[in-house]
Design a protein around this motif. Structure first.
Motif, mmCIF file in Angstrom:
data_model
loop_
_atom_site.group_PDB
_atom_site.id
_atom_site.type_symbol
_atom_site.label_atom_id
_atom_site.label_comp_id
_atom_site.label_asym_id
_atom_site.label_seq_id
_atom_site.Cartn_x
_atom_site.Cartn_y
_atom_site.Cartn_z
ATOM 1 N N HIS A 1 0.921 -1.124 -0.247
ATOM 2 C CA HIS A 1 0.095 0.064 0.162
ATOM 3 C C HIS A 1 1.047 1.179 0.075
ATOM 4 O O HIS A 1 1.864 1.187 0.405
ATOM 5 C CB HIS A 1 -0.828 0.023 1.214
ATOM 6 N N HIS B 1 -7.724 12.960 1.520
ATOM 7 C CA HIS B 1 -8.733 11.607 1.343
ATOM 8 C C HIS B 1 -10.068 11.747 1.878
ATOM 9 O O HIS B 1 -10.189 12.306 2.999
ATOM 10 C CB HIS B 1 -7.802 10.619 2.218
ATOM 11 N N THR C 1 -6.137 6.992 -2.575
ATOM 12 C CA THR C 1 -4.598 7.458 -2.664
ATOM 13 C C THR C 1 -4.255 7.343 -4.102
ATOM 14 O O THR C 1 -3.667 8.201 -4.436
ATOM 15 C CB THR C 1 -4.089 6.547 -1.778
#
Ligand code: 13P
Ligand code: SF4
Length: 335
Positions: free
Chosen positions: A44, A218, A235
């Motif tokens: 990630h 976000h 993201t």
């Protein structure tokens, strides 16, 4: 170390604490292990830069789920948090799925314990349940469709407007989506500790000091931050935006790990982490940052800790995940 000792160590700590020779080139060793074991390393964006640099694929939760579902590697090594590795196992059960540190949880997933959520859901039998992917397999099994921040709008729009919906577990993302889609979803009261920490006051001051900077955020952030943002996205969407937009400076309201890819993709641009409301580095996710290159190496070398799951739970959790992947495919959404 033999496999039995490795397993005892995992039970005790949740990760392998190896005494690694500091001279060892961990980048080269991890590359070697990937080839030897036919392993794919998924990371990630919130992972530390070293881990991102050695990964085969870096993505948001949607991209990582899509990659995990389609890979034909024998082993999936997940540099992320527990719910992400669990998602990989749900989607691709014949693969060995490894997570370098089992303690890498998620405050958002923790905010929805399955028994409490089940009792809540039972009070609204006519409601459809849409859950954000940041939840446990047990919550997924109680849901009708899963979404990520990259596809949530499309998922909600796929549901008829007169169908009542419960949205869990993120109240901030849910409130944002209610506004965007003009729905009135019932929201579970959960939140991400990292995205709730940004200070509107400090961001306002930062914007005054950097009048040429855009604020990008976000959707897990609180409404007050989102209302100030020039762009809101997952993201991957934030990263893409900074590549194509013509501004030169960005204040970034999400976990700081993403700055590594932003800076690499746009070396001449300036990226400023949005400040938290205190002096700690609380916009670093303490769970994501539990993974290290050393733990990653140990995990690949000894093939522990492994993610396992009861087959009945896996099948129940897979149904709403498949629904999400189908809707995303039909909409042409890739994370
Ligand atoms: P995305 O990468 O899907 O935007 O999610 C952010 C996040 O908080 C993951 O834990
Ligand atoms: Fe969970 Fe927030 Fe960390 Fe993402 S950043 S893993 S939502 S605690």
């Amino acid at each position: 170390m033999n496999i039995n000792i490795a397993n005892t160590e995992i039970k005790k700590r949740g990760f392998l604490d190896l005494d690694i020779d500091p001279q060892l080139d961990l980048f080269a060793e991890i590359e070697k292990l990937k080839k030897e074991k036919n392993a794919i390393l998924l990371a990630h964006y919130y992972q530390e830069p070293d881990i991102q640099d050695v990964a085969d694929y870096i993505g948001d939760s949607l991209g990582l789920a899509q990659k995990a579902a389609e890979t034909n590697a024998d082993m999936i090594v997940f540099a992320g948090v527990h719910f992400m590795a669990e998602t990989a196992k749900i989607l691709n059960p014949t693969k060995k799925v490894l997570l370098p540190d089992l303690n890498a949880g998620c405050s958002l997933a923790d905010s929805a314990p399955a028994p409490l959520f089940k009792a809540f859901k039972d009070k609204y039998p006519d409601h459809l349940v849409i859950s954000y992917i940041n939840c446990t397999a047990e919550i997924k099994a109680l849901s009708d469709i899963i979404c990520t921040s990259g596809n949530a709008e499309k998922i909600i729009e796929s549901v008829p407007v007169d169908q009542p919906i419960i949205f869990a577990p993120d109240k901030n993302l849910g409130a944002y989506l209610n506004k965007k889609t003009s729905r009135n979803m019932l929201l579970w009261n959960g939140a991400c500790m990292v995205h709730e920490i940004f200070s509107a006051e400090k961001i306002t001051k930062l914007k005054i000091r950097h009048p040429q900077a855009k604020l990008i955020a976000h959707p897990e952030c609180e409404e007050v931050i989102l209302s100030m943002a020039d762009f809101i996205g997952s993201t991957t969407q934030l990263l893409k935006y900074t590549k194509i937009d013509n501004y030169q400076q960005y204040i970034v309201a999400t976990e700081t790990g993403i700055l590594h890819q932003m800076q690499q993709a746009s070396p001449s641009k300036t990226f400023i982490p949005a400040p938290p409301n205190n002096s700690c580095a609380c916009n670093d996710c303490p769970h994501m940052k539990l993974n290290t290159l050393e733990k990653l190496y140990g995990c690949m070398a000894y093939e522990v800790p492994e993610i396992t799951m009861e087959e009945s739970l896996r099948l129940a959790a897979k149904k709403p995940m498949d629904r999400m992947l189908e809707i995303s495919r039909a909409a042409g959404l890739i994370g």
